[in-house]
Design a protein around this motif. Structure first.
Motif, PDB file in Angstrom:
ATOM      1  N   ALA A  85       0.821  -1.210   0.000  1.00 43.07           N
ATOM      2  CA  ALA A  85       0.000   0.000   0.000  1.00 43.07           C
ATOM      3  C   ALA A  85       0.857   1.262   0.000  1.00 43.07           C
ATOM      4  O   ALA A  85       0.445   2.287  -0.552  1.00 43.07           O
ATOM      5  CB  ALA A  85      -0.943   0.004   1.194  1.00 43.07           C
ATOM      6  N   THR A  86       2.044   1.190   0.601  1.00 46.36           N
ATOM      7  CA  THR A  86       2.922   2.368   0.600  1.00 46.36           C
ATOM      8  C   THR A  86       3.595   2.561  -0.756  1.00 46.36           C
ATOM      9  O   THR A  86       4.137   3.628  -1.026  1.00 46.36           O
ATOM     10  CB  THR A  86       4.014   2.280   1.687  1.00 46.36           C
ATOM     11  OG1 THR A  86       4.850   1.152   1.424  1.00 46.36           O
ATOM     12  CG2 THR A  86       3.402   2.187   3.071  1.00 46.36           C
ATOM     13  N   ARG A  87       3.532   1.557  -1.609  1.00 48.48           N
ATOM     14  CA  ARG A  87       4.204   1.627  -2.908  1.00 48.48           C
ATOM     15  C   ARG A  87       3.250   1.627  -4.105  1.00 48.48           C
ATOM     16  O   ARG A  87       3.674   1.837  -5.223  1.00 48.48           O
ATOM     17  CB  ARG A  87       5.189   0.462  -3.033  1.00 48.48           C
ATOM     18  CG  ARG A  87       6.399   0.685  -2.143  1.00 48.48           C
ATOM     19  CD  ARG A  87       7.082  -0.623  -1.767  1.00 48.48           C
ATOM     20  NE  ARG A  87       8.245  -0.389  -0.931  1.00 48.48           N
ATOM     21  CZ  ARG A  87       8.196  -0.152   0.364  1.00 48.48           C
ATOM     22  NH1 ARG A  87       7.047  -0.102   0.994  1.00 48.48           N
ATOM     23  NH2 ARG A  87       9.302   0.033   1.069  1.00 48.48           N
ATOM     24  N   SER A  88       1.968   1.369  -3.858  1.00 48.29           N
ATOM     25  CA  SER A  88       1.019   1.270  -4.957  1.00 48.29           C
ATOM     26  C   SER A  88      -0.283   1.986  -4.606  1.00 48.29           C
ATOM     27  O   SER A  88      -0.962   1.615  -3.642  1.00 48.29           O
ATOM     28  CB  SER A  88       0.729  -0.201  -5.260  1.00 48.29           C
ATOM     29  OG  SER A  88      -0.414  -0.330  -6.066  1.00 48.29           O
ATOM     30  N   ALA A  89      -0.634   2.981  -5.405  1.00 49.65           N
ATOM     31  CA  ALA A  89      -1.886   3.715  -5.182  1.00 49.65           C
ATOM     32  C   ALA A  89      -3.093   2.784  -5.342  1.00 49.65           C
ATOM     33  O   ALA A  89      -4.085   2.929  -4.631  1.00 49.65           O
ATOM     34  CB  ALA A  89      -1.985   4.891  -6.145  1.00 49.65           C
TER      35      ALA A  89
END
Length: 171
Positions: A85-89
């Motif tokens: 989640a921190t790397r993919s919208a």
């Protein structure tokens, strides 16, 4: 049945101590994010962890090693999804809701409030808790992803950069 055997009680004590130690260790190793304020995704993980821990402690049908593995697996899955989640919208949109502006420039926004099932009384309580006495003194009230309210007084709005991208808030 009130009492079955001392063997069952001893198994419960041993399983509880070991499963609890495994859970605390795994949660500490997984980082602060695992223990943060909860959104819907975090709540599901927490309920699953509690259910798994209870099953390991109380059910003799589940081996302690299987239960410990299940606890580790649930925390690992939560960690992996949070990492993604921190790397993919796209992943972030799947697991987290967007903050919602429910009051803007002292006026309640009925449509977002209805959509989020928020009452006037809840918004007023958040405003009072922030120390403001009037809705007109507030630039914005935001329903955050964890269900809490953020109240931004007019005099502290500044450039508005913290609320700039939110639906319902435009300068």
């Amino acid at each position: 049945m009130i009492f079955d055997s001392w063997g069952g009680i001893i198994r419960t004590v041993v399983a509880a101590v070991i499963a609890y130690a495994v859970l605390v260790t795994v949660l500490r190793l997984s980082g602060k994010r695992t223990l943060s304020k909860m959104n819907a995704f975090d709540l599901v993980v927490t309920v699953a962890l509690g259910s798994t821990l209870a099953t390991v402690v109380l059910s003799s049908d589940v081996a302690l090693a299987e239960g410990a593995f299940a606890l580790v697996l649930l925390v690992a899955l939560q960690f992996a999804v949070a990492w993604l989640a921190t790397r993919s919208a796209g992943v972030r949109r799947l697991i987290k809701s967007e903050p919602t502006v429910v009051l803007r420039d002292g006026r309640l926004l009925e449509q977002p409030m209805r959509r989020q099932r928020v009452t006037r009384e809840e918004v007023c309580q958040a405003v009072r808790s922030s120390g403001a006495g009037a809705l007109e003194d507030v630039a914005a009230v935001v329903l955050e992803t964890d269900g809490s309210f953020s109240v931004i007084p007019r005099q502290k709005l500044g450039s508005g950069s913290a609320v700039a991208g939110l639906a319902g808030f435009s300068r």
